[in-house]
Design an enzyme around this catalytic site. Structure first.
Site, PDB file in Angstrom:
ATOM      1  N   LYS A  12       0.696  -1.279  -0.046  1.00  0.00           N
ATOM      2  CA  LYS A  12       0.004   0.322  -0.246  1.00  0.00           C
ATOM      3  C   LYS A  12       0.767   1.356  -0.162  1.00  0.00           C
ATOM      4  O   LYS A  12       2.341   0.850   0.276  1.00  0.00           O
ATOM      5  CB  LYS A  12      -0.853   0.042   1.533  1.00  0.00           C
ATOM      6  CG  LYS A  12      -1.911  -0.684   1.367  1.00  0.00           C
ATOM      7  CD  LYS A  12      -3.029  -1.434   2.035  1.00  0.00           C
ATOM      8  CE  LYS A  12      -4.092  -2.680   2.047  1.00  0.00           C
ATOM      9  NZ  LYS A  12      -5.145  -2.765   2.945  1.00  0.00           N
ATOM     10  N   HIS A  97      -8.090  -3.621  -6.499  1.00  0.00           N
ATOM     11  CA  HIS A  97      -7.778  -3.719  -5.223  1.00  0.00           C
ATOM     12  C   HIS A  97      -9.432  -2.629  -4.220  1.00  0.00           C
ATOM     13  O   HIS A  97      -9.556  -1.413  -5.587  1.00  0.00           O
ATOM     14  CB  HIS A  97      -6.318  -3.325  -4.654  1.00  0.00           C
ATOM     15  CG  HIS A  97      -6.828  -3.351  -2.932  1.00  0.00           C
ATOM     16  ND1 HIS A  97      -7.613  -2.534  -2.452  1.00  0.00           N
ATOM     17  CD2 HIS A  97      -6.158  -4.481  -1.926  1.00  0.00           C
ATOM     18  CE1 HIS A  97      -6.831  -2.972  -0.716  1.00  0.00           C
ATOM     19  NE2 HIS A  97      -5.800  -4.570  -1.306  1.00  0.00           N
ATOM     20  N   GLU A 168     -11.258 -11.450  -1.776  1.00  0.00           N
ATOM     21  CA  GLU A 168     -10.070 -10.506  -0.215  1.00  0.00           C
ATOM     22  C   GLU A 168     -12.237  -9.872   0.592  1.00  0.00           C
ATOM     23  O   GLU A 168     -12.072  -8.882  -0.424  1.00  0.00           O
ATOM     24  CB  GLU A 168      -9.758  -8.718  -0.370  1.00  0.00           C
ATOM     25  CG  GLU A 168      -7.885  -9.661  -1.292  1.00  0.00           C
ATOM     26  CD  GLU A 168      -7.250  -8.606  -1.300  1.00  0.00           C
ATOM     27  OE1 GLU A 168      -6.049  -8.567  -0.249  1.00  0.00           O
ATOM     28  OE2 GLU A 168      -7.266  -7.729  -1.355  1.00  0.00           O
TER      29      GLU A 168
HETATM   30  P1  PGA Z   1      -4.418  -6.292   5.043  1.00  0.00           P
HETATM   31  O1  PGA Z   1      -4.264  -6.032   3.774  1.00  0.00           O
HETATM   32  O2  PGA Z   1      -3.672  -7.602   5.283  1.00  0.00           O
HETATM   33  O3  PGA Z   1      -4.050  -5.546   5.788  1.00  0.00           O
HETATM   34  O4  PGA Z   1      -5.770  -7.031   5.738  1.00  0.00           O
HETATM   35  C1  PGA Z   1      -4.815  -6.918   2.775  1.00  0.00           C
HETATM   36  C2  PGA Z   1      -5.333  -6.148   1.428  1.00  0.00           C
HETATM   37  O5  PGA Z   1      -5.365  -5.382   1.335  1.00  0.00           O
HETATM   38  O6  PGA Z   1      -4.800  -6.618   0.474  1.00  0.00           O
END
Ligand code: PGA
Length: 257
Positions: A12, A97, A168
């Protein structure tokens, strides 16, 4: 789907400096060279990509981008094209995403990006997932189905095999707990079924499905073995050098299924 597992780290908008980015990437690369059944991909912010692509290719370690624009070149201030990414040695691109979808990427834009990424010879990691679960009405199945169908609208059937699907559930991203591995199994089957409607059963059998959402080194192996996914998309834990190394070791050390 192969027996190899794929672990993708989505950094990110982190870390704050190139020096830190180099440190985190070096740890991941070092451990990756020792992996036998697992490949690691890290997806740092655009500005760090060029500096982090290994000078000599490493079989189990690859670099991905967190996004890309679908146009080839031109007057698109602020955007980065897939050709540019390919040119510097990036091999994967995260597309759709939920955080990008929340900032305006529609399913239609996602589909255009998927096409552009594949045409440039890169591998798209396409994120899909419901915003919430409707325990009584189970409407999240329909929401997810529509999202998957529309995110691949116009994507040629023959390239289905080149796509990586990252399931996700949005409510599990950045949360305290991941989705339960048993639920992940159920949802990964559903996601594959919808994918098979679009790309055919043979392709769906081979497609790589990842789970993402609050994965850490403690839950990673269970998610893969009970959830029966081919790998993981990891956010926070991918920036934690110790945690990410432990996660890669835990996954690589799993009994082969
Ligand atoms: P996280 O994020 O592992 O911090 O929950 C996953 C993502 O957004 O791909």
């Amino acid at each position: 789907m192969t027996n190899r597992k794929l672990i993708v780290g989505n950094w990110k908008m982190n870390p704050g400096t190139l020096a830190e980015a180099k440190k985190i990437a070096a740890r991941a690369r070092r451990i990756a060279t020792t992996l036998e059944h697992t490949d690691a991909v890290i997806c740092p912010p655009f500005v760090f990509l060029g500096a982090l692509v290994p000078k000599k290719p490493v079989k189990q370690f690859h670099i991905g981008a967190q996004s890309a624009y679908f146009e080839e070149s031109g007057a698109f201030t602020g955007e980065v094209s897939v050709t540019m990414l390919h040119d510097i040695g990036v091999e994967y691109v995260i597309v759709g995403h939920s955080e990008e979808r929340a900032r305006g990427d529609t399913d239609e834009i996602v589909a255009k990006k998927v096409k552009a990424v594949i045409e440039a010879g890169l591998t798209p990691i396409v994120c899909v997932g419901e915003a919430s679960r409707d325990i009584e009405g189970a409407s999240h199945y329909d929401v997810l189905k529509e999202q998957i169908k529309n995110s691949f609208a116009g994507v040629p059937k023959r390239v289905g095999r080149d796509i990586i699907l990252a399931y996700e559930p949005v409510w599990a991203i950045g949360a305290k707990e991941s989705m339960l591995p048993e639920q992940i199994y159920e949802m990964s089957l559903f996601v594959k079924k919808v994918f098979s409607d679009a790309f055919g059963a043979e392709t769906a059998v081979e497609v790589t499905v990842l789970y993402g959402g609050s994965v850490n080194y403690r839950n990673a192996a269970d998610i893969i073995s009970i959830g029966k996914v081919d790998g993981l998309l990891v956010g926070r834990e991918s920036l934690n050098t110790v945690g990410f190394v432990e996660l890669l070791k835990a996954v690589d050390g799993m009994k082969q299924q």
